[in-house]
Design a protein around this motif. Structure first.
Motif, short mmCIF file in Angstrom:
data_model
loop_
_atom_site.label_atom_id
_atom_site.label_comp_id
_atom_site.label_asym_id
_atom_site.label_seq_id
_atom_site.Cartn_x
_atom_site.Cartn_y
_atom_site.Cartn_z
N LYS A 1 0.83 -1.21 0.00
CA LYS A 1 0.00 0.00 0.00
C LYS A 1 0.86 1.25 0.00
CE LYS A 1 -3.78 2.23 2.52
NZ LYS A 1 -4.69 2.15 3.70
N ALA A 2 1.95 1.24 0.77
CA ALA A 2 2.82 2.41 0.85
C ALA A 2 3.47 2.73 -0.48
CB ALA A 2 3.89 2.19 1.91
N ARG A 3 3.55 1.73 -1.36
CA ARG A 3 4.18 1.91 -2.67
C ARG A 3 3.17 1.98 -3.80
NH1 ARG A 3 7.21 -0.18 0.91
NH2 ARG A 3 9.50 0.01 0.89
N GLY A 4 1.89 1.98 -3.47
CA GLY A 4 0.86 2.03 -4.49
C GLY A 4 0.80 0.78 -5.33
N LEU A 5 1.17 -0.36 -4.74
CA LEU A 5 1.23 -1.63 -5.48
C LEU A 5 0.08 -2.54 -5.07
CD1 LEU A 5 5.06 -2.33 -5.10
CD2 LEU A 5 3.89 -1.42 -7.12
N PRO A 6 -0.27 -3.50 -5.90
CA PRO A 6 -1.29 -4.48 -5.51
C PRO A 6 -0.80 -5.32 -4.33
CG PRO A 6 -0.85 -4.57 -7.88
CD PRO A 6 0.21 -3.70 -7.29
N ARG A 7 -1.76 -5.80 -3.54
CA ARG A 7 -1.42 -6.64 -2.39
C ARG A 7 -0.56 -7.82 -2.79
NH1 ARG A 7 -7.07 -6.38 -0.57
NH2 ARG A 7 -7.28 -8.23 -1.88
N ALA A 8 -0.86 -8.40 -3.94
CA ALA A 8 -0.15 -9.61 -4.38
C ALA A 8 1.36 -9.37 -4.48
CB ALA A 8 -0.70 -10.09 -5.72
N LEU A 9 1.73 -8.16 -4.89
CA LEU A 9 3.16 -7.86 -5.01
C LEU A 9 3.81 -7.71 -3.63
CD1 LEU A 9 3.37 -5.46 -8.08
CD2 LEU A 9 3.80 -7.93 -7.95
#
Length: 253
Positions: free
Chosen positions: A38-46
C-alpha cells in the motif's frame, strides 16, 4: 548455548541463564506485506511476493548465523477470513515457493516441515507440501518449520482432546496428565521450544502463534515491514537477544 532436551517440561527448565549467544530456535511472525504494498501504491499480491523474497533471505541468514530451528508464521487459521482474491494469491505463492525453492533448500541442508491444517489448502497443495518435506527430510543444517493454516488455541484444544481420548481408552491414567503428556500431542512434538520470537511491522502481539511453546521465549518487536526484513534486521534481533538474561521464573534479583 547448550540445547535443552526436546520437549523438556517447563518444570525441568534451569532456574536462570546468563547472557546467551545464538538462540537454538527462532520463531518469526512475518507481518507487513499488505502495508508495504500500500505504501508503494502496489497491488497486495506484489507485497506478498516481496514477502516470499524476504523468506528466502531470512532462511539463508538464519543458517549462516548458526540458528538450528526457524519457525515462520506464514498463514494463520484466521487468515482464511481475508478476501477470496487475497487467499488465492497467498495459496498460489505457496505452491510456487514449494515448486521453486525445494531444490535450493535441499542443496543448502535445510529440512522443511509444515504445521497446521494443510488439508484445507486442497489436495494439490497438500501433496506438494508432503513432497517437499520428503525431499528435505535428511537435511540437518537448519530445521525450517512453516506454520500454515495454524492457530495455537486450536492446536492446544486438539492436544487436549487427544489426551482425553487416551484417558477414555484406558491408555493414560488421569493422574499422569502433565505438561509432557499434552506436549506429545502438539504439532511441534520433537522440536525445542523457541528461545526467541521476532515480529515485524511494529505490532507487539503473538496473534495466536506458539502460545504454549513460547512460555519462556524472549520477544523482539521490530519496526520494519516484512518485505524489507534482511540479515541486518535478524542481526539486530539476535543482538538484543544476547543482551537478555533468561531467568525462567527464578526472579529478577
Amino acid at each position: 548455548m547448550s540445547a535443552a532436551p526436546l520437549n523438556q517440561p517447563l518444570a525441568a527448565l534451569p532456574d536462570a541463564a546468563g547472557p546467551t549467544d545464538v538462540p537454538l530456535h527462532v520463531g518469526l511472525i512475518m507481518d507487513g506485506n499488505r502495508r508495504w504494498a500500500k505504501a508503494r501504491g502496489l497491488p497486495r499480491a506484489l507485497g506478498h511476493k516481496a514477502g516470499v523474497d524476504a523468506v528466502r533471505r531470512t532462511v539463508q541468514a538464519s543458517a549462516d548465523a548458526g540458528i538450528g530451528w526457524l519457525t515462520l508464521f506464514a498463514f494463520s487459521s484466521e487468515n482464511w477470513q481475508r478476501s477470496a482474491d487475497e487467499v488465492r494469491d497467498l495459496t498460489g505463492l505457496l505452491r510456487i515457493y514449494l515448486r521453486r525453492e525445494v531444490g535450493a533448500l535441499a542443496k543448502n541442508g535445510v529440512r522443511l516441515r509444515v504445521i497446521g491444517d494443510r488439508e484445507r489448502f486442497g489436495p494439490e497443495t497438500a501433496s506438494a507440501i508432503a513432497a517437499a518435506e520428503a525431499a528435505t527430510r535428511d537435511n540437518s543444517r537448519l530445521n525450517l518449520t512453516v506454520a500454515l493454516s495454524y492457530g495455537a488455541r486450536a492446536e492446544i484444544a486438539q492436544a487436549a482432546k487427544a489426551v482425553a481420548a487416551e484417558v477414555a481408552a484406558g491408555r493414560l491414567d488421569l493422574s499422569a496428565i502433565d505438561e509432557a503428556a499434552l506436549g506429545r500431542h502438539l504439532s511441534t512434538v520433537g522440536m525445542p521450544d523457541p528461545d526467541l520470537i521476532i515480529r515485524t511491522s511494529g505490532e507487539q502481539r503473538l496473534s495466536n502463534f506458539l502460545l504454549w511453546q513460547a512460555a519462556y521465549a524472549e520477544f523482539v518487536f521490530l519496526d520494519v515491514l516484512w518485505p524489507d526484513f534482511d540479515a541486518t534486521h535478524l542481526d539486530q534481533a539476535l543482538g538484543e537477544y544476547r543482551r537478555r538474561v533468561r531467568r525462567f521464573g527464578a526472579g529478577s534479583g
